[in-house]
Every structure is written in C-alpha cells, then in structure tokens.
Design a protein around this motif. Structure first.
Motif, PDB file in Angstrom:
ATOM      1  N   VAL A 107       0.877  -1.176   0.000  1.00  0.00           N
ATOM      2  CA  VAL A 107       0.000   0.000   0.000  1.00  0.00           C
ATOM      3  C   VAL A 107       0.908   1.218   0.000  1.00  0.00           C
ATOM      4  O   VAL A 107       1.746   1.376   0.895  1.00  0.00           O
ATOM      5  CB  VAL A 107      -0.925   0.025   1.236  1.00  0.00           C
ATOM      6  N   THR A 108       0.782   2.069  -1.022  1.00  0.00           N
ATOM      7  CA  THR A 108       1.744   3.157  -1.170  1.00  0.00           C
ATOM      8  C   THR A 108       1.100   4.396  -1.775  1.00  0.00           C
ATOM      9  O   THR A 108       0.081   4.313  -2.469  1.00  0.00           O
ATOM     10  CB  THR A 108       2.917   2.713  -2.063  1.00  0.00           C
ATOM     11  N   TYR A 109       1.725   5.544  -1.517  1.00  0.00           N
ATOM     12  CA  TYR A 109       1.320   6.794  -2.155  1.00  0.00           C
ATOM     13  C   TYR A 109       2.214   7.111  -3.350  1.00  0.00           C
ATOM     14  O   TYR A 109       1.849   7.915  -4.199  1.00  0.00           O
ATOM     15  CB  TYR A 109       1.396   7.951  -1.157  1.00  0.00           C
ATOM     16  N   SER A 110       3.392   6.468  -3.407  1.00  0.00           N
ATOM     17  CA  SER A 110       4.330   6.817  -4.470  1.00  0.00           C
ATOM     18  C   SER A 110       5.180   5.632  -4.912  1.00  0.00           C
ATOM     19  O   SER A 110       4.961   5.057  -5.968  1.00  0.00           O
ATOM     20  CB  SER A 110       5.235   7.964  -4.018  1.00  0.00           C
ATOM     21  N   ASP A 111       6.158   5.232  -4.074  1.00  0.00           N
ATOM     22  CA  ASP A 111       7.128   4.223  -4.475  1.00  0.00           C
ATOM     23  C   ASP A 111       6.863   2.870  -3.825  1.00  0.00           C
ATOM     24  O   ASP A 111       6.289   2.786  -2.735  1.00  0.00           O
ATOM     25  CB  ASP A 111       8.548   4.661  -4.085  1.00  0.00           C
ATOM     26  N   VAL A 112       7.309   1.809  -4.511  1.00  0.00           N
ATOM     27  CA  VAL A 112       7.383   0.478  -3.910  1.00  0.00           C
ATOM     28  C   VAL A 112       8.775  -0.069  -4.189  1.00  0.00           C
ATOM     29  O   VAL A 112       9.452   0.352  -5.137  1.00  0.00           O
ATOM     30  CB  VAL A 112       6.321  -0.493  -4.473  1.00  0.00           C
ATOM     31  N   MET A 164      -5.808   3.441  -7.107  1.00  0.00           N
ATOM     32  CA  MET A 164      -6.664   2.276  -7.287  1.00  0.00           C
ATOM     33  C   MET A 164      -5.843   1.019  -7.016  1.00  0.00           C
ATOM     34  O   MET A 164      -4.674   1.093  -6.634  1.00  0.00           O
ATOM     35  CB  MET A 164      -7.247   2.233  -8.707  1.00  0.00           C
ATOM     36  N   ILE A 165      -6.455  -0.143  -7.215  1.00  0.00           N
ATOM     37  CA  ILE A 165      -5.771  -1.422  -7.041  1.00  0.00           C
ATOM     38  C   ILE A 165      -5.088  -1.808  -8.347  1.00  0.00           C
ATOM     39  O   ILE A 165      -5.660  -1.661  -9.429  1.00  0.00           O
ATOM     40  CB  ILE A 165      -6.766  -2.515  -6.622  1.00  0.00           C
ATOM     41  N   TYR A 166      -3.856  -2.320  -8.239  1.00  0.00           N
ATOM     42  CA  TYR A 166      -3.119  -2.784  -9.410  1.00  0.00           C
ATOM     43  C   TYR A 166      -2.568  -4.185  -9.150  1.00  0.00           C
ATOM     44  O   TYR A 166      -2.371  -4.591  -7.994  1.00  0.00           O
ATOM     45  CB  TYR A 166      -1.949  -1.847  -9.732  1.00  0.00           C
ATOM     46  N   LEU A 167      -2.315  -4.905 -10.227  1.00  0.00           N
ATOM     47  CA  LEU A 167      -1.669  -6.207 -10.169  1.00  0.00           C
ATOM     48  C   LEU A 167      -0.306  -6.069 -10.831  1.00  0.00           C
ATOM     49  O   LEU A 167      -0.214  -5.706 -12.004  1.00  0.00           O
ATOM     50  CB  LEU A 167      -2.503  -7.265 -10.890  1.00  0.00           C
ATOM     51  N   VAL A 168       0.744  -6.341 -10.064  1.00  0.00           N
ATOM     52  CA  VAL A 168       2.107  -6.223 -10.580  1.00  0.00           C
ATOM     53  C   VAL A 168       2.628  -7.629 -10.869  1.00  0.00           C
ATOM     54  O   VAL A 168       2.753  -8.454  -9.962  1.00  0.00           O
ATOM     55  CB  VAL A 168       3.026  -5.518  -9.566  1.00  0.00           C
ATOM     56  N   GLN A 169       2.919  -7.892 -12.133  1.00  0.00           N
ATOM     57  CA  GLN A 169       3.418  -9.205 -12.536  1.00  0.00           C
ATOM     58  C   GLN A 169       4.917  -9.113 -12.817  1.00  0.00           C
ATOM     59  O   GLN A 169       5.363  -8.312 -13.632  1.00  0.00           O
ATOM     60  CB  GLN A 169       2.686  -9.709 -13.779  1.00  0.00           C
ATOM     61  N   LEU A 170       5.682  -9.951 -12.114  1.00  0.00           N
ATOM     62  CA  LEU A 170       7.131 -10.021 -12.283  1.00  0.00           C
ATOM     63  C   LEU A 170       7.464 -11.293 -13.048  1.00  0.00           C
ATOM     64  O   LEU A 170       6.977 -12.370 -12.711  1.00  0.00           O
ATOM     65  CB  LEU A 170       7.829 -10.028 -10.924  1.00  0.00           C
ATOM     66  N   ILE A 213      -1.206  -4.672  -5.322  1.00  0.00           N
ATOM     67  CA  ILE A 213      -0.819  -3.494  -4.555  1.00  0.00           C
ATOM     68  C   ILE A 213      -1.951  -2.470  -4.612  1.00  0.00           C
ATOM     69  O   ILE A 213      -2.813  -2.526  -5.497  1.00  0.00           O
ATOM     70  CB  ILE A 213       0.486  -2.852  -5.074  1.00  0.00           C
ATOM     71  N   VAL A 214      -1.923  -1.549  -3.670  1.00  0.00           N
ATOM     72  CA  VAL A 214      -2.912  -0.471  -3.624  1.00  0.00           C
ATOM     73  C   VAL A 214      -2.178   0.850  -3.721  1.00  0.00           C
ATOM     74  O   VAL A 214      -1.298   1.152  -2.903  1.00  0.00           O
ATOM     75  CB  VAL A 214      -3.738  -0.519  -2.325  1.00  0.00           C
TER      76      VAL A 214
END
Length: 240
Positions: free
Chosen positions: A174-179, A219-225, A237-238
């Motif tokens: 959960v982030t406002y900017s970076d992960v 919003m909600i995102y799906l990060v695929q590595l 992630i949110v």
C-alpha cells in the motif's frame, strides 16, 4: 425526447459493459490476463487450481468460463468446476452448461470448491496446454464487458523448483508513491489494472529496486514479475 432516450440507453449499455470482475486463487494470488499456471503433477489436490471470481461492480454479474482450446490432449482429462462440476470436458464449450454463476456485488461465487484439475498424464514428455476464458453475459445470454483468458499447463518435465516459483517480493503493498521490488534475478515488470489492462512496463536488475508509481491513479493494481526463465509472480498493490 428520442435523443434523450437514446442517451439513456447508451449509458445503460456502457454501464453494463464496464461491470468488472477479478479472479484469484484460494491463496489470494491474482490470476491476470494471459497468465500461465504450471503444474508437474496430475494428482489431486496438488494439480487443482482452485479459484474465486470476485465481482468488483455494484450490480450482480452472470459469469461463465469457456474451455477455449487444448494442446497435446483431447481435453477429456480436465475437470472444470464452476457452480457445477464437469468431467470429460470439451474444448469450445462454456461452463456451466445452459446456466450461469451469479455473483453479487463485492462478493465471490457462493461455491467454495470451484477449480480446474487435469488428470491426464499425457505421453510423459510433451506438455499439455489448456486455455480458458472467464466472461460475463447479460440476462439474454449475450456476452458483455471484458473477459479474462489464462492458461493451465501440465509439464511432466518441470522440476519441483521450476513450477510457478519466482523468488521476489514487493513492499510496501500500500503506497502513495514508491514500492520496492526485491528479486534474486532480473525481472520484467508489467502493471495491470483490475480489468486486466496493461498500464505500465519496465525492467529491473537483480537485487532491490525502487519503482516509482506516482504517475498512476489511486486504485488497485496487479504487478506481474517475470524472470528470463519465464517464471512469474503476481502481487496485488494499492496505490493511494
């Protein structure tokens, strides 16, 4: 007046088309558009892909899943349970047959045992590939909105350490900017929204890297590595 009626009808159609859903495994891992899930066994429950379909909209949705195609198999060894269970399944058929799975807003389907399970061992060498597609229909049985296609692959030659495993993590979720993305190997990063649309792509070296998301909407995102061997990991992630 006719113009106003037409506008209202267009708004209704647009609203229906924008109703969305997401799919997750019972472990909470998202299944995203185009994803391939690998198995190297045909025993149950180890080879069972158990799933939930979540209604992200504000109205009930009618769901079906299509058995799109099969490679190196006739498909008869695939069991599909979605509302009802079917064995001896046939490519080109949608399930449940002559019915739909109704999912209420903010919920998943009421049945807990829905899954895909391959019991066909094949010839012991070639991979068996199955393609499936989740989609929504309206009250008349007409397809509406976006769909989600993924692949189930049984490969008897995959080693235990090769199956579905990519040693990587993202923090915070959960982030406002970076992960931060931490991986033992270099990875390609694909970021999708919950509708399965590709939003952003980049590549990262092995180790810990900072990924800036300040340009993305909240919003909600799906990060695929994905590493060079094709192993994948998808993390929700949110973005605030």
């Amino acid at each position: 007046m006719k113009r106003n009626i037409l506008v209202v009808l267009l708004l209704i159609v647009t609203t229906l088309a924008q109703a969305q859903f997401t799919v997750e495994t019972h472990e909470g891992d998202p299944i995203v558009q185009g994803q391939t899930v690998f198995f190297n066994v045909v025993t149950y429950p180890e080879a069972s892909l158990d799933f939930y379909v979540f209604n992200q909209g504000t109205e009930p949705i009618n769901m079906k899943v299509e058995f799109v195609s099969a490679v190196n198999t006739d498909g008869s060894g695939m069991e599909i349970c979605f509302g009802e269970c079917y064995t001896g399944t046939i490519p080109g058929t949608s399930y449940p047959i002559d019915d739909v799975v109704v999912i209420q807003p903010g919920s998943s389907q009421t049945s807990n045992g829905d899954h895909f399970y391959n019991s066909d061992p094949g010839n012991g060498t070639d991979a068996l590939e199955y393609a499936f597609r989740f989609y929504m229909v309206d009250a008349g049985g007409n397809e509406v909105g976006d769909d989600l296609t993924f692949n189930y692959v049984y490969d008897p030659l995959l080693g235990v350490n090769d199956v579905n495993i990519l040693e990587a993590s993202i923090f915070p979720t959960v982030t406002y900017s970076d992960v931060n993305v931490e991986s033992k190997d270099a990875v390609a990063v694909s970021i999708y929204d919950v509708q399965g649309r590709l939003i952003k792509q980049t590549k990262l070296e092995a180790g810990t890297n900072t990924l800036n998301l300040s340009d993305l909407r909240s919003m909600i995102y799906l990060v695929q590595l994905t590493d060079e061997a094709g192993r994948k990991k998808t993390i929700k992630i949110v973005k605030r």
